[in-house]
Write an enzyme that holds these catalytic residues in place. Structure first.
Site, mmCIF file in Angstrom:
data_model
loop_
_atom_site.group_PDB
_atom_site.id
_atom_site.type_symbol
_atom_site.label_atom_id
_atom_site.label_comp_id
_atom_site.label_asym_id
_atom_site.label_seq_id
_atom_site.Cartn_x
_atom_site.Cartn_y
_atom_site.Cartn_z
ATOM 1 N N ARG A 267 -1.622 2.916 -0.054
ATOM 2 C CA ARG A 267 -1.293 2.864 -1.488
ATOM 3 C C ARG A 267 -2.024 4.013 -2.165
ATOM 4 O O ARG A 267 -3.235 3.974 -2.306
ATOM 5 C CB ARG A 267 -1.717 1.509 -2.081
ATOM 6 C CG ARG A 267 -1.845 1.544 -3.586
ATOM 7 C CD ARG A 267 -2.053 0.209 -4.210
ATOM 8 N NE ARG A 267 -3.247 -0.508 -3.828
ATOM 9 C CZ ARG A 267 -4.492 -0.212 -4.211
ATOM 10 N NH1 ARG A 267 -4.727 0.843 -4.955
ATOM 11 N NH2 ARG A 267 -5.503 -0.965 -3.824
ATOM 12 N N HIS A 271 -4.045 -0.188 -7.706
ATOM 13 C CA HIS A 271 -3.433 -1.480 -7.365
ATOM 14 C C HIS A 271 -2.366 -1.834 -8.398
ATOM 15 O O HIS A 271 -1.243 -2.190 -8.060
ATOM 16 C CB HIS A 271 -4.516 -2.563 -7.312
ATOM 17 C CG HIS A 271 -3.967 -3.943 -7.174
ATOM 18 N ND1 HIS A 271 -3.379 -4.386 -6.012
ATOM 19 C CD2 HIS A 271 -3.882 -4.964 -8.060
ATOM 20 C CE1 HIS A 271 -2.958 -5.640 -6.197
ATOM 21 N NE2 HIS A 271 -3.252 -5.999 -7.424
ATOM 22 N N TYR A 280 -13.647 2.525 -5.863
ATOM 23 C CA TYR A 280 -13.864 1.930 -4.536
ATOM 24 C C TYR A 280 -13.340 2.764 -3.364
ATOM 25 O O TYR A 280 -13.400 2.336 -2.225
ATOM 26 C CB TYR A 280 -13.276 0.514 -4.471
ATOM 27 C CG TYR A 280 -11.804 0.410 -4.858
ATOM 28 C CD1 TYR A 280 -10.800 0.686 -3.938
ATOM 29 C CD2 TYR A 280 -11.432 0.029 -6.143
ATOM 30 C CE1 TYR A 280 -9.467 0.581 -4.285
ATOM 31 C CE2 TYR A 280 -10.096 -0.075 -6.506
ATOM 32 C CZ TYR A 280 -9.116 0.200 -5.573
ATOM 33 O OH TYR A 280 -7.797 0.100 -5.917
HETATM 34 C C1 LIG Z 1 -3.386 -16.779 -4.086
HETATM 35 C C2 LIG Z 1 -3.874 -15.573 -4.846
HETATM 36 N N1 LIG Z 1 -5.170 -15.196 -4.720
HETATM 37 C C3 LIG Z 1 -5.622 -14.108 -5.383
HETATM 38 C C4 LIG Z 1 -4.775 -13.388 -6.188
HETATM 39 C C5 LIG Z 1 -5.288 -12.150 -6.922
HETATM 40 N N2 LIG Z 1 -4.737 -10.940 -6.290
HETATM 41 C C6 LIG Z 1 -3.725 -10.271 -6.858
HETATM 42 S S1 LIG Z 1 -3.244 -8.951 -5.943
HETATM 43 C C7 LIG Z 1 -4.414 -9.261 -4.772
HETATM 44 C C8 LIG Z 1 -4.539 -8.355 -3.562
HETATM 45 C C9 LIG Z 1 -3.385 -8.452 -2.620
HETATM 46 O O1 LIG Z 1 -3.501 -7.468 -1.635
HETATM 47 P P1 LIG Z 1 -2.427 -7.255 -0.523
HETATM 48 O O2 LIG Z 1 -1.933 -8.562 -0.004
HETATM 49 O O3 LIG Z 1 -2.988 -6.313 0.469
HETATM 50 O O4 LIG Z 1 -1.186 -6.595 -1.283
HETATM 51 P P2 LIG Z 1 -1.087 -5.231 -2.119
HETATM 52 O O5 LIG Z 1 -1.428 -5.579 -3.546
HETATM 53 O O6 LIG Z 1 -2.031 -4.250 -1.532
HETATM 54 O O7 LIG Z 1 0.326 -4.796 -2.007
HETATM 55 C C10 LIG Z 1 -5.166 -10.385 -5.109
HETATM 56 C C11 LIG Z 1 -6.277 -10.903 -4.304
HETATM 57 C C12 LIG Z 1 -3.445 -13.832 -6.311
HETATM 58 N N3 LIG Z 1 -2.554 -13.186 -7.068
HETATM 59 N N4 LIG Z 1 -3.007 -14.909 -5.613
#
Ligand SMILES: Cc1ncc(C[n+]2csc(CCOP(=O)(O)OP(=O)(O)O)c2C)c(N)n1
Length: 372
Positions: A267, A271, A280
Site C-alpha cells: 500500500r 491507510h 510508521y
Molecule cells: C473487527 C475490527 N477490528 C478493528 C478494526 C479497525 N481497523 C480498521 S482497518 C484495520 C487494519 C486492517 O488491515 P488489513 O486487514 O491488512 O487491511 P488493509 O487496510 O491493509 O487493506 C483495523 C485494525 C475494524 N475495522 N474491525
C-alpha cells in the site's frame, strides 16, 4: 452433505520461497509451469485491456483522494500500488460471480460496473451501502475486518447446495488473517469444500502494524493448516494474479473447493485519508516498492511486444479522464439524504427502539432550530 476435513499439508502451498511471477520488473516474460497454461489467450490486445483497466483504477483512486481533500468526499482508503492485485482477479471473474470485499476493493467495484453516483455516496457518507449488491453481485464495502470472508463462505455453501456454479470471492488484507472471522471462514470453507476463493492482499501493513509482527511465516502457509490449497503470488504482476485467480475460480466451479491466494503487494498511500504513514514506515521502503510499480511493468511488457505505446497511453488517458470527470460530478452534485434516512433500511419493519431514537432525533433537531 458429507463432511470431510482434509489433513494439513504444507505441500498445498506454492510460491512460499518466492512469489509466483510471470512478468519481470523489466516487462520480460518469465516461464511458469503452473500459471502459463492459464494465460495462453493473453495477447497484446488482452494485455492492453488490463493496462487500461489499471490506469483507470489508479485515476479513480487519485481523483477520489483529491475529492476527499477538497471536502467533496469524507474518507478514502487508497489502493495505490494494489491495482494489479485487484484487476487481475477482477478480470478472471464471470459476471455471475460474487465479490465480498473490504473498504479498499475499488477496482472490483469499478470493473463490476458500479454506478459512480452510488459509489460516491458511500465515500460521502450519504448511503449505508451505496449500490444494489444483487445488481452488480458485489456486497457493500465491509468495515468490520475479515467479516466478509464469512459472508463469502456462506454464499458459497449456498451456491453448492443450489448446485449453482456461481463462485464467491472474499477479499481482505494481511491484518484480517489475524481475525477469528477469517479463520472460521477457512474452517467452514474447507469442511464443506465451498466454492470460495480467499484473496488476501498482503499490502504489508494493517494500518501501522507491519505484517512481520502479525505472522512469522508467509500468510500463504496458514490456509494449508485448514487443508486449503494456496498460492503466494507477486501481487504487482497483473498476469500472475490473473492466472492464479483463473486457477482458483476454475477449481471452485468444478467442485474442487476453496483456494487461498496471497497477493504480495504494498500500500503506497496512507491507510486512509486520515492516516500519516510517515509516522510508521520509512521513505526507502516506499521507494523500493515504487520501483515495482504494477502499471510500469505492463507498459514495459507491451513495449517489448511492439505495441504502439503512444497510442495506448493516449487511449488510457482519455478513458481515465472520462472516469475522473464522472466521479467528480457525482461527488460534487450528490444530494444529502434527510437525517431521518439513517433510521430507514435498518429493519424491514422499524422496531420500537428505532422509532424512539428517530423521535428523539427529531425532537433534538427541533430544539436547536434557529440556534444554528
Ligand atoms: C473487527 C475490527 N477490528 C478493528 C478494526 C479497525 N481497523 C480498521 S482497518 C484495520 C487494519 C486492517 O488491515 P488489513 O486487514 O491488512 O487491511 P488493509 O487496510 O491493509 O487493506 C483495523 C485494525 C475494524 N475495522 N474491525
Amino acid at each position: 452433505m458429507s463432511i470431510t476435513v482434509p489433513a494439513p499439508d504444507p505441500a498445498l502451498a506454492v510460491g512460499l520461497d518466492c512469489p509466483l511471477r510471470v512478468l519481470d520488473l523489466d516487462g520480460s516474460r518469465l516461464p511458469d509451469a503452473l500459471l502459463d497454461p492459464h494465460l495462453t489467450d493473453i495477447d497484446e490486445s488482452a494485455l492492453t485491456n488490463l493496462y487500461v483497466d489499471m490506469v483507470r483504477v489508479r485515476r479513480l483512486d487519485t481523483e477520489a483522494f483529491a475529492l476527499t481533500r477538497q471536502g467533496h468526499l469524507v474518507l478514502w482508503p487508497p489502493l495505490l500500488g494494489q491495482e494489479a492485485a485487484q484487476v487481475g482477479p477482477a478480470r478472471a471473474l464471470r459476471t455471475e460471480d460474487w465479490v465480498f470485499g473490504s473498504y479498499r476493493e475499488h477496482a472490483f467495484a469499478l470493473l463490476k460496473g458500479v454506478d459512480l453516483a452510488e459509489f460516491a455516496n458511500v465515500w460521502k457518507a450519504y448511503a449505508h451501502g451505496g449500490w444494489d449488491p444483487q445488481e452488480i453481485r458485489m456486497a457493500p464495502a465491509q468495515i468490520i475486518i475479515g467479516a466478509q470472508s464469512l459472508h463469502a463462505t456462506g454464499f458459497a455453501m449456498a451456491s453448492k447446495l443450489d448446485r449453482s456454479d456461481d463462485v464467491a470471492l472474499a477479499c481482505f488484507g494481511d491484518g484480517a488473517t489475524s481475525e477469528g472471522d477469517v479463520n472460521e471462514a477457512l474452517v467452514w470453507a474447507s469442511a464443506f469444500q465451498a466454492p470460495v476463493v480467499f484473496l488476501c492482499q498482503n499490502n504489508q501493513y494493517a494500518i501501522s502494524e507491519p505484517v512481520r509482527v502479525q505472522s512469522g511465516t508467509p500468510l500463504a502457509l496458514r490456509p494449508t493448516g485448514f487443508g486449503i490449497p494456496s498460492m503466494r503470488v507477486d501481487g504487482n504482476d497483473v498476469l500472475a494474479m490473473h492466472a492464479a485467480a483463473r486457477i482458483a475460480f476454475e477449481r471452485a466451479r468444478s467442485g474442487g473447493g476453496p483456494t487461498f491466494i496471497e497477493a504480495v503487494t504494498y500500500r503506497r498511500g496512507p491507510h486512509t485519508t486520515t492516516d500519516d504513514p510517515k509516522r510508521y514506515r520509512d521513505e526507502a521502503e516506499l521507494e523500493e516498492w515504487t520501483a515495482k510499480d504494477p502499471i510500469d511493468r505492463v507498459e514495459r511488457a507491451l513495449e517489448r511486444m511492439g505495441a504502439n505505446m503512444e497510442a495506448v497511453r493516449a487511449e488510457a488517458k482519455i478513458r481515465a479522464d472520462e472516469l475522473a470527470k464522472e466521479l467528480r460530478a457525482a461527488a460534487e452534485h450528490a444530494v444529502a439524504p434527510h437525517a431521518d434516512a439513517m433510521f430507514e433500511h435498518v429493519y424491514d419493519q422499524p422496531t420500537k427502539r428505532i422509532q424512539r431514537q428517530q423521535a428523539e432525533r427529531r425532537a433534538f433537531a427541533a430544539s436547536i432550530e434557529g440556534n444554528r
